[in-house]
Design an enzyme around this catalytic site. Sequence first.
Site, PDB file in Angstrom:
ATOM      1  NE  ARG A  52      -2.406   1.092   3.539  1.00  0.00           N
ATOM      2  CZ  ARG A  52      -3.034   0.853   4.691  1.00  0.00           C
ATOM      3  NH1 ARG A  52      -4.309   0.490   4.684  1.00  0.00           N
ATOM      4  NH2 ARG A  52      -2.410   0.956   5.834  1.00  0.00           N
ATOM      5  NE  ARG A 100       3.780  28.299   1.284  1.00  0.00           N
ATOM      6  CZ  ARG A 100       3.019  27.523   2.053  1.00  0.00           C
ATOM      7  NH1 ARG A 100       3.560  26.771   2.968  1.00  0.00           N
ATOM      8  NH2 ARG A 100       1.705  27.531   1.906  1.00  0.00           N
ATOM      9  CD  GLU A 184     -11.648   5.089   6.180  1.00  0.00           C
ATOM     10  OE1 GLU A 184     -10.975   4.052   6.262  1.00  0.00           O
ATOM     11  OE2 GLU A 184     -11.420   5.994   5.346  1.00  0.00           O
ATOM     12  CG  LEU A 209      -6.374   3.443   4.180  1.00  0.00           C
ATOM     13  CD1 LEU A 209      -5.598   4.161   3.079  1.00  0.00           C
ATOM     14  CD2 LEU A 209      -5.629   3.553   5.496  1.00  0.00           C
TER      15      LEU A 209
HETATM   16  N1  PMP Z   1      -8.903   3.740   7.804  1.00  0.00           N
HETATM   17  C1  PMP Z   1      -8.142   4.785   8.198  1.00  0.00           C
HETATM   18  C2  PMP Z   1      -8.620   6.161   7.914  1.00  0.00           C
HETATM   19  C3  PMP Z   1      -6.919   4.547   8.851  1.00  0.00           C
HETATM   20  O1  PMP Z   1      -6.145   5.571   9.225  1.00  0.00           O
HETATM   21  C4  PMP Z   1      -6.530   3.220   9.133  1.00  0.00           C
HETATM   22  C5  PMP Z   1      -5.254   2.956   9.878  1.00  0.00           C
HETATM   23  N2  PMP Z   1      -4.167   2.878   9.021  1.00  0.00           N
HETATM   24  C6  PMP Z   1      -7.351   2.175   8.694  1.00  0.00           C
HETATM   25  C7  PMP Z   1      -8.535   2.478   8.040  1.00  0.00           C
HETATM   26  C8  PMP Z   1      -6.975   0.742   8.929  1.00  0.00           C
HETATM   27  O2  PMP Z   1      -5.976   0.354   8.025  1.00  0.00           O
HETATM   28  P1  PMP Z   1      -4.899  -0.753   8.408  1.00  0.00           P
HETATM   29  O3  PMP Z   1      -5.677  -1.979   8.751  1.00  0.00           O
HETATM   30  O4  PMP Z   1      -4.108  -0.915   7.178  1.00  0.00           O
HETATM   31  O5  PMP Z   1      -4.126  -0.219   9.560  1.00  0.00           O
END
Ligand code: PMP
Length: 296
Positions: A52, A100, A184, A209
């Site tokens: 990722r 910048r 999420e 994400l």
């Molecule tokens: N969503 C967000 C917005 C996050 O910051 C995270 C933490 N990285 C996750 C989901 C969970 O992703 P992971 O299982 O890869 O940590």
Amino acid sequence: MSRIAYVNGRYVPLQDAAVHVEDRGYQFADGVYEVIALRGNRLVDAQGHYDRLWRSMGELQIEPPMTEAAMKLVVDQLIRRNRLPDALIYMQVTRGVAARDFKFPKSTNPGRESALVITVRPAKLDHTAQLRDGVKVVTTPDQRWKRRDIKSVALLPQVLAKQKAAEAGAFEAWMVDDDGFITEGSSSNAWILTRDKKLVTRQATNMILKGVTRTSLLRFAEEQGIAIEERAFTPEEAYEAVEAFVSSATTFLLPIVEIDGHVIGNGKPGSFGEKLRAAYMAYADGERGDDTRWVA
Ligand code: PMP
């Protein structure tokens, strides 16, 4: 023993670890990051996080500061130097230092301009109290940009969401999009188990994400024969769930017992979540040889 960080080619004591004020990560949040748990001296789901990280860099046209193999060696070196069996490893890549100016600086030496910082910090990863009692969640509007699939260091909406949760005595904030659906958590993915025993988590698009932990958990849930629905759900549907969870690299999977003051199930962590977490922990312990790839 002082903690050691890696900053642009050097291993330095954490108190001396610093980046330039014109680093574009500092100026514009022009950077991406990853977090990997180290548990009992074993990295958890590491390959997914590297996959990722490379994808996040690619989406923003940030040149990788080194090869993936080299970065793994740096992480190994840091683990050795910090001697912490249970820790969180933060890796952050920015477009580097430049005068910048919003637009990308002209690259004369691709990859050499990108900045890389890796830190290791001690963490308690047994989550004993949260597993016993469950955690509380509150909902809050999702105020983020529309490329949430990129793990960017621009985290101000998540900072504000988590602060709201903390002020409400909750562990996490579940963010709600303009159409009234949960996206999420501020730093985790959101899950519910419906009354008819369907495991529901939002489909991975630009709106969330795609968690590395989420990817592995989906695989284990499938192996357990549970019906899975990758779709959006509302807070109201979540209030009616029999179980609910958060997942992330730092929590693995934690049971939720309350959302916006609504008690979930019987108010105690449920057995489905316990079983799914157990499958993940067996994987984290190396009891299954396969390291899940993360595919965007
Ligand atoms: N969503 C967000 C917005 C996050 O910051 C995270 C933490 N990285 C996750 C989901 C969970 O992703 P992971 O299982 O890869 O940590």
